[in-house]
Design an enzyme around this catalytic site. Structure first.
Site, PDB file in Angstrom:
ATOM      1  N   LYS A  39    -107.650  43.032  -0.077  1.00 30.12           N
ATOM      2  CA  LYS A  39    -106.520  43.212  -1.005  1.00 30.12           C
ATOM      3  C   LYS A  39    -106.432  44.654  -1.505  1.00 30.12           C
ATOM      4  O   LYS A  39    -105.352  45.240  -1.517  1.00 30.12           O
ATOM      5  CB  LYS A  39    -106.640  42.240  -2.202  1.00 30.12           C
ATOM      6  CG  LYS A  39    -106.685  40.771  -1.804  1.00 30.12           C
ATOM      7  CD  LYS A  39    -106.768  39.852  -3.008  1.00 30.12           C
ATOM      8  CE  LYS A  39    -107.980  40.060  -3.879  1.00 30.12           C
ATOM      9  NZ  LYS A  39    -109.275  39.758  -3.202  1.00 30.12           N
TER      10      LYS A  39
ATOM     11  N   ARG B 106    -105.576  34.400 -10.903  1.00 31.74           N
ATOM     12  CA  ARG B 106    -106.746  33.771 -10.276  1.00 31.74           C
ATOM     13  C   ARG B 106    -106.953  32.350 -10.767  1.00 31.74           C
ATOM     14  O   ARG B 106    -107.893  31.688 -10.318  1.00 31.74           O
ATOM     15  CB  ARG B 106    -107.992  34.598 -10.618  1.00 31.74           C
ATOM     16  CG  ARG B 106    -108.468  35.506  -9.491  1.00 31.74           C
ATOM     17  CD  ARG B 106    -109.652  36.273 -10.038  1.00 31.74           C
ATOM     18  NE  ARG B 106    -110.572  36.761  -9.070  1.00 31.74           N
ATOM     19  CZ  ARG B 106    -110.582  38.011  -8.619  1.00 31.74           C
ATOM     20  NH1 ARG B 106    -109.669  38.868  -8.984  1.00 31.74           N
ATOM     21  NH2 ARG B 106    -111.521  38.385  -7.787  1.00 31.74           N
TER      22      ARG B 106
ATOM     23  N   ARG C 188    -120.017  46.587   1.804  1.00 33.50           N
ATOM     24  CA  ARG C 188    -119.423  47.402   0.728  1.00 33.50           C
ATOM     25  C   ARG C 188    -120.459  47.691  -0.357  1.00 33.50           C
ATOM     26  O   ARG C 188    -120.467  48.764  -0.953  1.00 33.50           O
ATOM     27  CB  ARG C 188    -118.201  46.673   0.143  1.00 33.50           C
ATOM     28  CG  ARG C 188    -117.430  47.494  -0.868  1.00 33.50           C
ATOM     29  CD  ARG C 188    -116.178  46.792  -1.378  1.00 33.50           C
ATOM     30  NE  ARG C 188    -116.491  45.598  -2.147  1.00 33.50           N
ATOM     31  CZ  ARG C 188    -115.593  44.748  -2.628  1.00 33.50           C
ATOM     32  NH1 ARG C 188    -114.311  44.955  -2.418  1.00 33.50           N
ATOM     33  NH2 ARG C 188    -115.954  43.686  -3.318  1.00 33.50           N
TER      34      ARG C 188
ATOM     35  N   ARG D  73    -121.131  48.328  -7.074  1.00 32.19           N
ATOM     36  CA  ARG D  73    -120.692  47.159  -7.846  1.00 32.19           C
ATOM     37  C   ARG D  73    -121.825  46.136  -7.942  1.00 32.19           C
ATOM     38  O   ARG D  73    -122.348  45.687  -6.923  1.00 32.19           O
ATOM     39  CB  ARG D  73    -119.466  46.506  -7.173  1.00 32.19           C
ATOM     40  CG  ARG D  73    -118.165  47.223  -7.446  1.00 32.19           C
ATOM     41  CD  ARG D  73    -116.993  46.575  -6.741  1.00 32.19           C
ATOM     42  NE  ARG D  73    -116.799  45.170  -7.055  1.00 32.19           N
ATOM     43  CZ  ARG D  73    -115.701  44.474  -6.738  1.00 32.19           C
ATOM     44  NH1 ARG D  73    -114.709  45.081  -6.100  1.00 32.19           N
ATOM     45  NH2 ARG D  73    -115.592  43.216  -7.044  1.00 32.19           N
TER      46      ARG D  73
ATOM     47  N   ARG E  59    -118.882  33.865  -6.136  1.00 27.75           N
ATOM     48  CA  ARG E  59    -117.463  34.251  -6.230  1.00 27.75           C
ATOM     49  C   ARG E  59    -116.600  33.423  -5.277  1.00 27.75           C
ATOM     50  O   ARG E  59    -115.465  33.071  -5.599  1.00 27.75           O
ATOM     51  CB  ARG E  59    -117.307  35.754  -5.943  1.00 27.75           C
ATOM     52  CG  ARG E  59    -117.870  36.618  -7.071  1.00 27.75           C
ATOM     53  CD  ARG E  59    -118.128  38.042  -6.620  1.00 27.75           C
ATOM     54  NE  ARG E  59    -116.911  38.775  -6.375  1.00 27.75           N
ATOM     55  CZ  ARG E  59    -116.869  39.920  -5.697  1.00 27.75           C
ATOM     56  NH1 ARG E  59    -117.977  40.446  -5.207  1.00 27.75           N
ATOM     57  NH2 ARG E  59    -115.721  40.542  -5.539  1.00 27.75           N
TER      58      ARG E  59
HETATM   59  N1  LIG Z   1    -109.286  44.833   8.261  1.00 24.57           N
HETATM   60  C1  LIG Z   1    -110.531  45.110   7.865  1.00 24.57           C
HETATM   61  N2  LIG Z   1    -111.557  45.020   8.738  1.00 24.57           N
HETATM   62  C2  LIG Z   1    -112.838  45.294   8.350  1.00 24.57           C
HETATM   63  N3  LIG Z   1    -113.196  45.657   7.113  1.00 24.57           N
HETATM   64  C3  LIG Z   1    -112.214  45.757   6.195  1.00 24.57           C
HETATM   65  C4  LIG Z   1    -110.840  45.491   6.521  1.00 24.57           C
HETATM   66  N4  LIG Z   1    -110.078  45.676   5.404  1.00 24.57           N
HETATM   67  C5  LIG Z   1    -110.944  46.020   4.435  1.00 24.57           C
HETATM   68  N5  LIG Z   1    -112.220  46.100   4.903  1.00 24.57           N
HETATM   69  C6  LIG Z   1    -113.441  46.440   4.171  1.00 24.57           C
HETATM   70  O1  LIG Z   1    -113.884  45.247   3.538  1.00 24.57           O
HETATM   71  C7  LIG Z   1    -114.338  45.523   2.219  1.00 24.57           C
HETATM   72  C8  LIG Z   1    -113.516  44.684   1.224  1.00 24.57           C
HETATM   73  O2  LIG Z   1    -112.188  45.162   1.237  1.00 24.57           O
HETATM   74  P1  LIG Z   1    -111.372  45.284  -0.122  1.00 24.57           P
HETATM   75  O3  LIG Z   1    -112.204  45.984  -1.146  1.00 24.57           O
HETATM   76  O4  LIG Z   1    -110.057  45.878   0.205  1.00 24.57           O
HETATM   77  O5  LIG Z   1    -111.230  43.725  -0.466  1.00 24.57           O
HETATM   78  P2  LIG Z   1    -110.736  42.986  -1.773  1.00 24.57           P
HETATM   79  O6  LIG Z   1    -110.008  41.786  -1.341  1.00 24.57           O
HETATM   80  O7  LIG Z   1    -110.003  43.954  -2.663  1.00 24.57           O
HETATM   81  O8  LIG Z   1    -112.132  42.608  -2.422  1.00 24.57           O
HETATM   82  P3  LIG Z   1    -112.515  42.229  -3.937  1.00 24.57           P
HETATM   83  O9  LIG Z   1    -111.587  41.156  -4.376  1.00 24.57           O
HETATM   84  O10 LIG Z   1    -113.929  41.762  -3.808  1.00 24.57           O
HETATM   85  O11 LIG Z   1    -112.409  43.497  -4.751  1.00 24.57           O
HETATM   86  C9  LIG Z   1    -114.201  47.011   1.997  1.00 24.57           C
HETATM   87  O12 LIG Z   1    -115.453  47.618   2.223  1.00 24.57           O
HETATM   88  C10 LIG Z   1    -113.174  47.448   3.048  1.00 24.57           C
HETATM   89  O13 LIG Z   1    -113.386  48.766   3.492  1.00 24.57           O
HETATM   90  N1  LIG Z   2    -107.472  37.687 -12.721  1.00 23.06           N
HETATM   91  C1  LIG Z   2    -108.770  37.612 -13.083  1.00 23.06           C
HETATM   92  N2  LIG Z   2    -109.209  36.588 -13.845  1.00 23.06           N
HETATM   93  C2  LIG Z   2    -110.493  36.504 -14.218  1.00 23.06           C
HETATM   94  N3  LIG Z   2    -111.432  37.360 -13.846  1.00 23.06           N
HETATM   95  C3  LIG Z   2    -111.045  38.401 -13.064  1.00 23.06           C
HETATM   96  C4  LIG Z   2    -109.695  38.573 -12.675  1.00 23.06           C
HETATM   97  N4  LIG Z   2    -109.608  39.696 -11.915  1.00 23.06           N
HETATM   98  C5  LIG Z   2    -110.842  40.191 -11.823  1.00 23.06           C
HETATM   99  N5  LIG Z   2    -111.715  39.414 -12.515  1.00 23.06           N
HETATM  100  C6  LIG Z   2    -113.160  39.626 -12.679  1.00 23.06           C
HETATM  101  O1  LIG Z   2    -113.526  40.828 -12.024  1.00 23.06           O
HETATM  102  C7  LIG Z   2    -114.356  40.547 -10.872  1.00 23.06           C
HETATM  103  C8  LIG Z   2    -114.021  41.484  -9.740  1.00 23.06           C
HETATM  104  O2  LIG Z   2    -112.643  41.324  -9.383  1.00 23.06           O
HETATM  105  P1  LIG Z   2    -112.053  41.862  -7.993  1.00 23.06           P
HETATM  106  O3  LIG Z   2    -110.596  41.555  -8.020  1.00 23.06           O
HETATM  107  O4  LIG Z   2    -112.768  41.085  -6.924  1.00 23.06           O
HETATM  108  O5  LIG Z   2    -112.345  43.314  -7.925  1.00 23.06           O
HETATM  109  C9  LIG Z   2    -114.130  39.048 -10.581  1.00 23.06           C
HETATM  110  O6  LIG Z   2    -115.215  38.439  -9.898  1.00 23.06           O
HETATM  111  C10 LIG Z   2    -113.971  38.511 -11.997  1.00 23.06           C
HETATM  112  O7  LIG Z   2    -115.204  38.434 -12.650  1.00 23.06           O
END
Ligand SMILES: Nc1ncnc2c1ncn2[C@@H]1O[C@H](COP(=O)(O)OP(=O)(O)OP(=O)(O)O)[C@@H](O)[C@H]1O
Ligand SMILES: Nc1ncnc2c1ncn2[C@@H]1O[C@H](COP(=O)(O)O)[C@@H](O)[C@H]1O
Length: 196
Positions: A14, A89, A128, A134, A145
């Site tokens: 995302k 969420r 990551r 993190r 999670r």
């Molecule tokens: N298409 C892909 N193929 C392989 N690795 C990817 C791809 N897209 C993203 N990644 C890698 O996967 C990891 C997770 O991606 P990203 O941080 O964008 O996910 P997210 O959905 O925002 O995660 P979170 O909700 O945990 O923050 C990162 O290290 C990113 O570089």
């Molecule tokens: N929308 C949310 N509701 C509750 N908790 C949240 C929400 N968004 C983020 N969080 C907290 O933050 C961590 C990391 O979020 P990422 O979007 O994956 O970076 C998540 O596990 C919740 O604890």
């Protein structure tokens, strides 16, 4: 306004795709995870409260994140649209978001859900974790999670599916391929506005 929810489990890409989408379409990116991590970095009372939940892989209470989103919508009243990442969420958050948007005479345009296998999600997050710093990027916390995602977040997709707003996009493949698939679903909302 064009309001997109980029939906999917932790590690589904995302954040990666959000950066590309906001660059192409000029939407305001609202990532509750990023906003909460900023509060922690700033050592605010909200950040201190949120940290204990985040470190354990639990959700931060609804009222905290809904309040943050309300403030961001207010601050960006001139935006042409929003890209929600990691929010809503829970179904309670989705209902609150629908109300906040409706007060502003707008609504969710589309929910784009990234589908990625659980094995790949865990692989990506552990990888990551080697550089992200993190505390929740480790195998034990990611399992928690993912459980929270299945129990509390997946019902959000059902909420928007009832409104025919959900489209699933394969989230495995190159970042560029996934971005083109997402862009293809978002672009028509901008074309429709031009033709009006
Ligand atoms: N298409 C892909 N193929 C392989 N690795 C990817 C791809 N897209 C993203 N990644 C890698 O996967 C990891 C997770 O991606 P990203 O941080 O964008 O996910 P997210 O959905 O925002 O995660 P979170 O909700 O945990 O923050 C990162 O290290 C990113 O570089
Ligand atoms: N929308 C949310 N509701 C509750 N908790 C949240 C929400 N968004 C983020 N969080 C907290 O933050 C961590 C990391 O979020 P990422 O979007 O994956 O970076 C998540 O596990 C919740 O604890």
């Amino acid at each position: 306004m064009v309001n997109i929810i980029l939906f999917g489990p932790p590690g589904s890409g995302k954040g990666t795709q959000s950066d590309k989408i906001v660059a192409r379409f000029g939407l305001v990116h609202l990532s509750t995870g990023n906003l909460l991590r900023q509060e922690i970095a700033d050592k605010t009372p909200l950040g201190l409260e949120a940290q204990s939940f985040m470190d354990k892989g639990q959700l931060v209470p609804d009222e905290v994140v809904i309040g943050m989103i309300d403030t961001c919508l207010e601050k960006n009243s001139e935006a042409k649209g929003f890209l929600f990442d990691g929010f809503p969420r829970t179904v309670a958050q989705a209902e609150a978001l629908d109300k906040l948007l409706s007060l502003r005479k707008t609504a969710i345009s589309k929910v784009l859900a990234l589908d990625v296998s659980e094995t790949e999600l865990v692989r990506r997050i552990v990888e990551r974790g080697k550089i992200s710093g993190r505390p929740d990027d480790n195998e034990e916390t990611v399992m928690k999670r993912l459980q929270v995602y299945r129990n509390e977040t997946e019902p959000v997709a059902a909420h928007y599916a009832q409104l025919q707003k959900v489209e699933h996009i394969p989230g495995e493949g190159s970042e560029a391929e996934i971005f083109e698939a997402l862009s293809g679903r978002i672009a028509p909302f901008f074309l429709a506005k031009v033709e009006e």
